[in-house]
Design an enzyme around this catalytic site. Structure first.
Site, PDB file in Angstrom:
ATOM      1  N   HIS A  33       0.820  -1.209   0.000  1.00 10.40           N
ATOM      2  CA  HIS A  33       0.000   0.000   0.000  1.00 10.40           C
ATOM      3  C   HIS A  33       0.857   1.264   0.000  1.00 10.40           C
ATOM      4  O   HIS A  33       0.519   2.253  -0.648  1.00 10.40           O
ATOM      5  CB  HIS A  33      -0.925  -0.008   1.226  1.00 10.40           C
ATOM      6  CG  HIS A  33      -1.889   1.125   1.264  1.00 10.40           C
ATOM      7  ND1 HIS A  33      -3.022   1.172   0.479  1.00 10.40           N
ATOM      8  CD2 HIS A  33      -1.893   2.266   2.005  1.00 10.40           C
ATOM      9  CE1 HIS A  33      -3.674   2.299   0.728  1.00 10.40           C
ATOM     10  NE2 HIS A  33      -3.020   2.972   1.645  1.00 10.40           N
ATOM     11  N   HIS A  79     -10.316   3.018  -0.546  1.00  7.65           N
ATOM     12  CA  HIS A  79     -10.505   2.536   0.825  1.00  7.65           C
ATOM     13  C   HIS A  79     -11.323   1.252   0.741  1.00  7.65           C
ATOM     14  O   HIS A  79     -12.424   1.155   1.284  1.00  7.65           O
ATOM     15  CB  HIS A  79     -11.187   3.601   1.687  1.00  7.65           C
ATOM     16  CG  HIS A  79     -10.455   3.871   2.960  1.00  7.65           C
ATOM     17  ND1 HIS A  79     -11.075   4.045   4.170  1.00  7.65           N
ATOM     18  CD2 HIS A  79      -9.125   3.973   3.226  1.00  7.65           C
ATOM     19  CE1 HIS A  79     -10.177   4.268   5.123  1.00  7.65           C
ATOM     20  NE2 HIS A  79      -8.984   4.223   4.560  1.00  7.65           N
TER      21      HIS A  79
END
Length: 689
Positions: A33, A79
């Site tokens: 990430h 998200h």
């Protein structure tokens, strides 16, 4: 957990064992990430520069010149995993995070877009996820006063168990007043402003870098942050007030990896000492590891000269926000964390930030297209089924939850793109992609996503300024997935170069798959595109106007809505020629036509959108004419054919009448207004749980 090979590498590099704080820092900052280990090499192939790009990829948001007196800050984030575990808070904090990314540039957030991807609504779990994601986005955006002006909704079985929640934010700042996220000089202080730090969101970055297990909801809930939009609104006002003083040297949002991520990345040009015991806390007894890695929301970190710390504190207190002087910039390139006088981390900062070894994955091309099998249903039944599909039907239930007019800049938010008034020009926004096409042809499908977004802007007469992306894929450890990823990025770059539009920022989200549902998402390189043009409101065609089709139609049924409702298969579209986009853009600019591009649902969906009452004659194969999803095509309406002088086109009908009358080869199909309304409102009725 930090992979064993990474831990062993670090032990050898440092010549010692690591503290628990150091291990946690590497676990998060070396995660997929944060570090882009699987994609960094591919991303370097993208075009990122242009005459209007003031600041490209690498910061919290990009800065693109809109005019001599106004620049845009633009960013895009995902998200996804948090929105499965806790859909309301996961989606809400996704909005809050991307807004703070734009805010950290000293820009005022003015607009949001939300491309969303879910499993079929027939599943109770998918309906629950969908309802709460939409509520989270709507509530947070409405509370902070930033309108959601554009979005996309795609429903496909591959997203069951792993929905995608992508958000774009655009803000405005003076071209010579934007702030960057890299510290400027040793001796400066680092000041933390906003919410108190708690234990929420611990390990969020590493959590976002793995697939979702069956027990994800219970086990991973502590990794999901909880947002407070009212504090966010105060934070927006406070940071803008601080930026206005001209004394903020750099600024960064606390997002993935919390304070450790923000402070180390911010200080990577020099070094930093962080005093974890000075951080204002919401909970007692927090350990240094928890303080440094918590992803509590509504927090910002700024760099200021020592003599300006008190002024920033006064501004924070004016907006009823807490603040702490928690560190300083040092000349030595080290990242040091102290806690009550004890050094709990001491690392080479370039090793922590940007030192993650890159991953090399095997790739395996595949062929997923199948021969076309002609559906046996009557054409009218097929038409109503396509119009009823949730990708085509209206989504009023969703959009009505968003305050689209706050800030009073919205001009037109219907049909192809959103138009906002910015100074004396139009800011035009579009977003999305077609995952079904991209799954079948990753290179061409992603290239066509670029062309379709440019087509949406062209229908409002706007030129594209820049692109941001959110590259959502399953695990790159699957050779087929890594091939998808490579081909999609190459297609993205190729199309961006063809339309001469830079890709200025974005996000990569991998490991989007679910053990619970046994699914891997279709490749979803979701795009946001921003353009500039003259202010114009989209208007519907007038009765009596001629309808014309611009662009060549091919039998492209693979991945179409027709394919989704019948399983007919077929070939997915080849990459479109973007030249036709410029042709239509010029027609709209000159006031010669009203236009919409053809995409999901083909010509039928375009007719239902802009000419629901019309008399149309189509001489080719009825299925190809109505349902093909070839890109680079436009349905236009003109008072007479002279408006299309110099353009290659085909007149197909006239606006007006009592129904949508389709005169096809061998039959005439009439779709009444009542039938059309029933089909187009099917999804909205389904969504009203």
């Amino acid at each position: 957990m930090l992979p064993a090979q990474d831990l062993e590498l670090l032990r050898k590099t440092l010549g010692r064992d690591l503290t628990d704080v150091e291990i946690a820092c590497f676990e998060n900052l070396w995660s997929e990430h944060c570090s882009y280990r699987s994609t960094k090499t591919l991303l370097r192939t993208l075009p990122t520069t242009g005459s209007e790009v003031l600041l490209g990829p690498g910061d919290d948001a990009a800065i693109v010149r809109f005019s001599d007196t106004c620049a845009l800050a633009i960013g895009m984030e995902s998200h996804n995993h948090p929105s499965y575990v806790d859909p309301y808070d996961g989606a809400a904090t996704g909005v809050g995070g991307i807004v703070r990314d734009v805010l950290s540039m000293g820009a005022r957030p003015i607009a949001l877009m939300d491309p969303l991807y879910f499993g079929p609504l027939a599943s109770e779990k998918n309906r629950y996820l969908f309802e709460h994601v939409v509520a989270g986005i709507g509530d947070y955006g409405n509370c902070i006063g930033v309108p959601v002006v554009r979005g996309e909704l795609v429903f496909d079985p591959s997203y069951s168990g792993n929905p995608l929640v992508n958000v774009v934010c655009v803000g405005t700042v003076k071209p010579d007043r934007y702030i960057t996220a890299r510290v400027k000089r040793p001796g400066s202080h680092l000041v933390l402003i906003g919410s108190s730090t708690g234990r929420d969101g611990l390990g969020g970055a590493s959590f976002a870098s793995r697939d979702l297990a069956e027990d994800a909801e219970a086990a991973d809930r502590p990794s999901v942050q909880v947002g407070d939009p009212y504090t966010e609104k105060l934070l927006i006002d406070a940071i803008l007030a601080m930026a206005e003083t001209g004394k903020v040297l750099s600024c960064r949002d606390l997002g993935a990896a919390g304070l450790a991520g923000a402070s180390s990345e911010m200080a990577s040009t020099f070094g930093a000492v962080i005093y974890a015991d000075r951080v204002h806390l919401r909970e007692t007894g927090m350990t240094p590891r928890e303080i440094m890695l918590a992803e509590s929301q509504e927090r910002m970190l700024i760099e200021v000269a020592p003599e300006d710390v008190a002024l920033m504190g006064e501004i924070a207190e004016k907006y009823d926000l807490r603040w702490s002087d928690i560190g300083e910039v040092i000349e030595e390139p080290r990242y040091i964390v102290k806690f009550h006088g004890e050094t709990v981390a001491d690392l080479p900062i370039d090793l922590l930030v940007g030192g993650a070894p890159l991953c090399a994955w095997d790739k395996k091309p595949y062929s997923a297209e199948t021969p076309f099998v002609r559906p046996t249903m009557p054409v009218k039944d097929l038409a109503l089924a396509v119009l009823s599909h949730p990708d085509v039907a209206r989504k009023n239930w969703v959009y009505e939850q968003y305050d689209k007019d706050v800030q009073l800049q919205s001009v037109s938010l219907v049909h192809d793109a959103a138009v906002l008034r910015l100074e004396d020009k139009a800011l035009v926004l579009s977003c999305g992609c077609n995952p079904r096409h991209i799954y079948l042809k990753p290179f061409e499908g992603t290239a066509n996503a670029v062309i379709e977004n440019a087509s949406n802007l062209a229908c409002l007469g706007a030129d594209p300024l820049c692109i941001v992306d959110c590259l959502n894929f399953a695990s790159p450890e699957h050779p087929e997935t890594y091939w998808q990823l490579e081909q999609s990025i190459l297609g993205l770059g190729d199309a961006a170069r063809k339309i001469e539009t830079p890709i200025v920022g974005g996000n990569v989200s991998l490991y989007n798959e679910s053990d619970e549902f046994g699914t891997q998402i279709k490749p979803t390189p979701s795009l946001g595109m921003v353009g500039r043009g003259e202010i114009r409101r989209w208007t519907a065609p007038k009765s009596g106007e001629k309808l014309a089709l611009i662009g060549k139609t091919e039998p492209d049924f693979g991945g179409s809505v027709l394919d989704a409702v019948t399983g007919c298969g077929g070939s997915a579209p080849a990459m479109a020629d973007p030249a036709v986009v410029a042709v239509v853009r010029d027609l709209v600019r000159e006031g010669r036509t009203t236009a919409t591009d053809l995409s999901r649902g083909g010509l039928l969906a375009a007719l239902a959108k802009i000419a629901p009452r019309a008399d149309v004659t189509l001489t080719g194969d009825p299925l190809e004419e109505l349902f093909s999803e070839t890109y680079g095509r436009f349905l236009v309406a003109v008072p007479d054919e002279s408006a299309l002088a110099g353009v290659e086109y085909r007149i197909i009908g006239t606006v007006g009448g009592d129904a949508l009358t389709l005169r096809l080869k061998g039959e005439t199909v009439v779709i009444t207004p009542e039938e059309l309304e029933t089909a187009l409102s099917t999804t909205t009725r389904t969504m009203r749980f």
